[in-house]
Design an enzyme around this catalytic site. Structure first.
Site, PDB file in Angstrom:
ATOM      1  N   ASP A  36      30.900  52.961  46.069  1.00 31.81           N
ATOM      2  CA  ASP A  36      31.944  52.535  47.003  1.00 31.81           C
ATOM      3  C   ASP A  36      31.533  52.938  48.418  1.00 31.81           C
ATOM      4  OD1 ASP A  36      35.125  51.632  46.244  1.00 31.81           O
ATOM      5  OD2 ASP A  36      34.720  52.175  48.334  1.00 31.81           O
ATOM      6  N   ASN A  89      31.631  43.990  41.944  1.00 31.90           N
ATOM      7  CA  ASN A  89      33.081  43.829  42.085  1.00 31.90           C
ATOM      8  C   ASN A  89      33.593  44.024  43.508  1.00 31.90           C
ATOM      9  OD1 ASN A  89      36.065  44.308  41.127  1.00 31.90           O
ATOM     10  ND2 ASN A  89      35.447  46.205  42.159  1.00 31.90           N
ATOM     11  N   TYR A 157      37.357  33.966  52.693  1.00 28.98           N
ATOM     12  CA  TYR A 157      37.440  34.553  51.355  1.00 28.98           C
ATOM     13  C   TYR A 157      37.209  33.476  50.291  1.00 28.98           C
ATOM     14  CZ  TYR A 157      39.334  37.270  47.428  1.00 28.98           C
ATOM     15  OH  TYR A 157      39.495  37.931  46.225  1.00 28.98           O
ATOM     16  N   LYS A 161      34.007  33.254  47.625  1.00 31.22           N
ATOM     17  CA  LYS A 161      34.165  33.315  46.167  1.00 31.22           C
ATOM     18  C   LYS A 161      33.599  32.062  45.498  1.00 31.22           C
ATOM     19  CE  LYS A 161      36.060  37.384  45.984  1.00 31.22           C
ATOM     20  NZ  LYS A 161      35.289  38.501  45.412  1.00 31.22           N
ATOM     21  N   THR A 192      46.861  45.108  43.476  1.00 31.48           N
ATOM     22  CA  THR A 192      45.945  46.160  43.943  1.00 31.48           C
ATOM     23  C   THR A 192      46.114  46.305  45.458  1.00 31.48           C
ATOM     24  OG1 THR A 192      44.079  44.744  44.563  1.00 31.48           O
ATOM     25  CG2 THR A 192      44.184  45.408  42.244  1.00 31.48           C
TER      26      THR A 192
HETATM   27  P1  NAD Z   1      40.541  46.929  46.302  1.00 30.55           P
HETATM   28  O1  NAD Z   1      40.699  46.723  47.754  1.00 30.55           O
HETATM   29  O2  NAD Z   1      41.598  47.634  45.530  1.00 30.55           O
HETATM   30  O3  NAD Z   1      39.157  47.666  46.006  1.00 30.55           O
HETATM   31  C1  NAD Z   1      37.954  47.239  46.583  1.00 30.55           C
HETATM   32  C2  NAD Z   1      37.009  48.423  46.727  1.00 30.55           C
HETATM   33  O4  NAD Z   1      35.783  47.940  47.306  1.00 30.55           O
HETATM   34  C3  NAD Z   1      37.526  49.501  47.683  1.00 30.55           C
HETATM   35  O5  NAD Z   1      37.438  50.785  47.075  1.00 30.55           O
HETATM   36  C4  NAD Z   1      36.612  49.406  48.894  1.00 30.55           C
HETATM   37  O6  NAD Z   1      36.387  50.639  49.551  1.00 30.55           O
HETATM   38  C5  NAD Z   1      35.341  48.859  48.274  1.00 30.55           C
HETATM   39  N1  NAD Z   1      34.482  48.176  49.246  1.00 30.55           N
HETATM   40  C6  NAD Z   1      34.873  47.352  50.258  1.00 30.55           C
HETATM   41  N2  NAD Z   1      33.814  46.942  50.959  1.00 30.55           N
HETATM   42  C7  NAD Z   1      32.722  47.530  50.397  1.00 30.55           C
HETATM   43  C8  NAD Z   1      31.343  47.501  50.698  1.00 30.55           C
HETATM   44  N3  NAD Z   1      30.861  46.792  51.725  1.00 30.55           N
HETATM   45  N4  NAD Z   1      30.493  48.214  49.908  1.00 30.55           N
HETATM   46  C9  NAD Z   1      30.972  48.956  48.877  1.00 30.55           C
HETATM   47  N5  NAD Z   1      32.273  49.023  48.553  1.00 30.55           N
HETATM   48  C10 NAD Z   1      33.139  48.317  49.302  1.00 30.55           C
HETATM   49  O7  NAD Z   1      40.269  45.469  45.705  1.00 30.55           O
HETATM   50  P2  NAD Z   1      40.535  44.804  44.264  1.00 30.55           P
HETATM   51  O8  NAD Z   1      41.784  44.042  44.341  1.00 30.55           O
HETATM   52  O9  NAD Z   1      40.341  45.769  43.171  1.00 30.55           O
HETATM   53  O10 NAD Z   1      39.381  43.720  44.266  1.00 30.55           O
HETATM   54  C11 NAD Z   1      38.175  43.864  43.550  1.00 30.55           C
HETATM   55  C12 NAD Z   1      37.498  42.513  43.503  1.00 30.55           C
HETATM   56  O11 NAD Z   1      38.358  41.563  42.874  1.00 30.55           O
HETATM   57  C13 NAD Z   1      37.161  41.940  44.872  1.00 30.55           C
HETATM   58  O12 NAD Z   1      35.920  41.265  44.803  1.00 30.55           O
HETATM   59  C14 NAD Z   1      38.274  40.946  45.101  1.00 30.55           C
HETATM   60  O13 NAD Z   1      37.914  39.929  45.995  1.00 30.55           O
HETATM   61  C15 NAD Z   1      38.472  40.430  43.690  1.00 30.55           C
HETATM   62  N6  NAD Z   1      39.758  39.791  43.460  1.00 30.55           N
HETATM   63  C16 NAD Z   1      40.912  40.461  43.722  1.00 30.55           C
HETATM   64  C17 NAD Z   1      42.117  39.807  43.520  1.00 30.55           C
HETATM   65  C18 NAD Z   1      43.421  40.492  43.829  1.00 30.55           C
HETATM   66  O14 NAD Z   1      44.425  39.800  43.853  1.00 30.55           O
HETATM   67  N7  NAD Z   1      43.460  41.785  44.069  1.00 30.55           N
HETATM   68  C19 NAD Z   1      42.138  38.509  43.034  1.00 30.55           C
HETATM   69  C20 NAD Z   1      40.943  37.863  42.752  1.00 30.55           C
HETATM   70  C21 NAD Z   1      39.755  38.526  42.974  1.00 30.55           C
END
Ligand code: NAD
Length: 257
Positions: A36, A89, A157, A161, A192
């Site tokens: 992270d 992720n 975004y 994706k 989240t």
């Molecule tokens: P989140 O914000 O809870 O967690 C994301 C984590 O990634 C954080 O801990 C952050 O510090 C870390 N991060 C950010 N930029 C970074 C970088 N450059 N290098 C390393 N770490 C980094 O997000 P989430 O909701 O758990 O999302 C996880 C994945 O799921 C993402 O790819 C997101 O696009 C995807 N996603 C989320 C949703 C949603 O609704 N939450 C829906 C579809 C897809």
């Protein structure tokens, strides 16, 4: 246990889906490399895993930087001796990402660098490590918006994706005979921190909710369970898949009342 003897690296494992996946993978026997950009959050995930009796190590890396992405893979091989599972992720969803008419170039670049280039780097440096281990599984996080437009505009975004999904398919074909599988998870909206800002506005929340047949958001654990299946040998013949975990959003034409 479903991931015994496997080493799994998860990016963005300090929060949300990544943290839940890290906890779950460790519970299923994997040695987990928590990556992270946020050290406090990443270390907390490792502490949670260790407190539950699992094995994990943290490395602070920014997935959008080539040298750092390379370093996270080297860290995994150095600490745990090999890499079998790579869960790309980490992703961001900045507030300033909106309509194509209003989104600035800097926001576009930022989102692309983390969400798309970060996955490119993960695979670029991770695939050789998986080959050294005799094969493995890569899971890339796309989104349901890779398959359809988002109800609330987020042009960078959505484009990022779409790129993750397309790139995953291409690599799945290229490495299929070398015992590497690549699949993309397409979650629906998940409860989240990433979505918290957007959903704190009741009107925007409702705008999203209208499209979800199940009438609720996903829980991060529900997406982590899908990642676990794709990481494990149970999914041995699943390759190049668009694995939707979206409560039926992409199947819906009309959502029930
Ligand atoms: P989140 O914000 O809870 O967690 C994301 C984590 O990634 C954080 O801990 C952050 O510090 C870390 N991060 C950010 N930029 C970074 C970088 N450059 N290098 C390393 N770490 C980094 O997000 P989430 O909701 O758990 O999302 C996880 C994945 O799921 C993402 O790819 C997101 O696009 C995807 N996603 C989320 C949703 C949603 O609704 N939450 C829906 C579809 C897809």
């Amino acid at each position: 246990m479903r991931l015994s003897n496997k080493v799994a690296l998860i990016t963005g494992a300090g929060s949300g889906i990544g943290r839940e996946a890290a906890l779950l993978f460790a519970k299923e026997g994997a040695k987990v490399v928590v990556v992270d950009i946020n050290s406090v959050a990443g270390q907390e995930t490792v502490s949670l895993i260790k407190a539950a009796g699992g094995e994990a190590a943290f490395t602070a890396n920014d997935v959008s930087k080539a040298a750092e992405a390379r370093a996270m893979i080297e860290f995994a091989e150095k600490i745990f001796g090999k890499l079998n599972v790579l869960f790309n992720n980490a992703g961001i969803f900045p507030d300033a990402d909106g309509s194509v008419l209003e989104t600035d170039e800097e926001v576009w670049d930022l989102v692309m660098n983390v969400n798309l280039k970060g996955v490119f780097f993960g695979c670029k440096f991770g695939i050789p490590a998986l080959l050294r281990a005799g094969g493995g599984s890569i899971i890339n996080t796309a989104s349901f918006v890779a398959l359809m437009g988002a109800a609330t505009s987020q042009i960078a975004y959505t484009a990022s994706k779409g790129g993750v999904l397309a790139m995953t398919r291409e690599m799945a074909v290229e490495f299929a005979r070398q015992n590497i599988r690549l699949n993309a998870i397409c979650p629906g909206p998940v409860e989240t921190p990433l979505l918290a800002q957007l959903l704190s506005d009741p009107a925007r929340r409702q705008r999203r909710m209208v499209h979800i047949p199940m009438g609720r958001l996903a829980r991060a654990t529900e997406v982590a369970q899908a990642a676990l299946f794709l990481a494990s040998d149970e999914s041995a013949y699943v390759n190049g898949a668009t694995f939707t975990v979206d409560g039926g959003i992409t199947a819906a034409y009309v959502t029930p009342e």
